[in-house]
Design an enzyme around this catalytic site. Structure first.
Site, mmCIF file in Angstrom:
data_model
loop_
_atom_site.group_PDB
_atom_site.id
_atom_site.type_symbol
_atom_site.label_atom_id
_atom_site.label_comp_id
_atom_site.label_asym_id
_atom_site.label_seq_id
_atom_site.Cartn_x
_atom_site.Cartn_y
_atom_site.Cartn_z
ATOM 1 N N ILE A 12 0.839 -1.202 0.000
ATOM 2 C CA ILE A 12 0.000 0.000 0.000
ATOM 3 C C ILE A 12 0.874 1.252 0.000
ATOM 4 C CG2 ILE A 12 -1.744 1.313 1.261
ATOM 5 C CD1 ILE A 12 -2.732 -1.330 2.440
ATOM 6 N N TRP A 74 2.805 -2.389 9.527
ATOM 7 C CA TRP A 74 2.203 -3.473 10.313
ATOM 8 C C TRP A 74 2.770 -4.782 9.804
ATOM 9 C CZ3 TRP A 74 -1.016 -2.358 14.374
ATOM 10 C CH2 TRP A 74 -1.557 -3.449 15.053
ATOM 11 N N ASN A 87 1.758 -8.957 20.163
ATOM 12 C CA ASN A 87 3.064 -8.668 20.766
ATOM 13 C C ASN A 87 3.522 -7.235 20.493
ATOM 14 O OD1 ASN A 87 3.230 -11.283 21.721
ATOM 15 N ND2 ASN A 87 4.541 -12.027 20.063
ATOM 16 N N TYR A 135 -5.342 -10.287 14.746
ATOM 17 C CA TYR A 135 -5.129 -9.107 13.906
ATOM 18 C C TYR A 135 -6.195 -8.055 14.183
ATOM 19 C CZ TYR A 135 -4.871 -6.336 9.580
ATOM 20 O OH TYR A 135 -4.786 -5.325 8.667
ATOM 21 N N LYS A 139 -5.671 -4.345 16.114
ATOM 22 C CA LYS A 139 -6.037 -3.094 15.444
ATOM 23 C C LYS A 139 -7.141 -2.371 16.218
ATOM 24 C CE LYS A 139 -3.707 -2.712 11.434
ATOM 25 N NZ LYS A 139 -3.050 -1.497 10.935
#
Length: 270
Positions: A12, A74, A87, A135, A139
């Site tokens: 991205i 990320w 973590n 995940y 987030k």
């Protein structure tokens, strides 16, 4: 605008850097030590270092003359159960808050539809979140923690950019379409899938980059979808992809069950 971008060399990031440079912005692209920059980063100022281990001196150097931070970095985003998500989440938080404390008052952070968890229908800024994998949990925590920080840091303009399923430049995005191309290269006859009936929000990487540029230069704070706003079945997306690329491989449905945290229909509201 002078914009710092973490994850600038990623799938991205490289497209966003290219878009921002084309729009006349100055970009400070953060790369790991020894990392080779993608050609799309030509024209950006390169800053090398591990954002989780920057000295105070390097942080001060980084933010000089910068007006905005876009945090895309990320690890292992395509492996939703990777231990690095939980973590590292506090390291992301500490980096972002340290940037704000050093004077960066416009911060945009990459989010994900997986913060929401199992949900049917269009997602907007007020959709309740109940993430179902590490995940999404990480987030979601980072979003909550950053908006809590922003609530006691009134000068901070915080934007949470929620991403969906990204397509385009599919050799390099590690998506299902990357896997289809790999299977085609290996001359496999069939590509195994689940039912393919689920409706998702697919957004092209170039359109996504435009949306990101529009958001990070705005003065609005809050949660924003970066998406197509149009639900499309996985089956349709796969068959369109195969046809557009003149592939010989054929989809084979109902080989795998749907993941427990995947809804039958979810997309971004625009």
């Amino acid at each position: 605008m002078n914009i710092i971008i973490t994850g600038a060399n990623g799938y991205i990031g490289r497209y966003v850097v290219k878009e921002l440079l084309n729009k006349g912005h100055k970009v400070i692209a953060i790369l790991f030590d020894g990392e080779s920059p993608h050609s799309f980063l030509s024209g950006a100022e390169l800053f090398y270092g591990d954002i989780f281990a920057l000295s105070q001196e390097k942080k001060v150097d980084l933010v000089q003359n910068a007006e905005c931070l876009l945090h895309l970095a990320w690890q292992a985003g395509f492996n939703h159960r990777d231990p690095s998500h939980l973590n590292n989440v506090m390291k992301h938080y500490q980096f972002l808050t340290s940037m704000a404390e050093l004077g960066i008052k416009n911060i945009s952070v990459a989010g994900t539809m997986h913060e929401v968890g199992y949900f049917v229908g269009p997602i907007d800024a007020n959709t309740p979140c109940n993430p179902r994998n590490p995940y999404g949990i990480a987030k979601n925590f980072l979003r909550q923690a950053m908006f809590d920080f922003a609530s006691v840091t009134p000068e901070l303009n915080l934007r949470w950019l929620r991403f969906y399923y990204i397509t385009g430049d599919d050799r390099f995005n590690n998506s299902i379409f990357t896997k289809i191309l790999k299977a085609e290269d290996e001359v496999q006859e069939y590509f195994p899938l689940n039912s393919g009936e689920m409706l998702y929000d697919f957004v092209d990487i170039k359109d996504l980059s435009l949306q990101i540029e529009e958001r990070i230069i705005s003065k609005e704070s809050g949660i924003f979808n970066c998406c197509s706003g149009k639900p499309k079945s996985l089956r349709t997306a796969v068959e369109e992809f195969i046809a557009e690329h003149n592939l010989k491989i054929k989809p084979k449905y109902n080989v795998f069950p749907a993941r427990s945290y995947d809804s039958m229909a979810v997309w971004g509201a625009k």
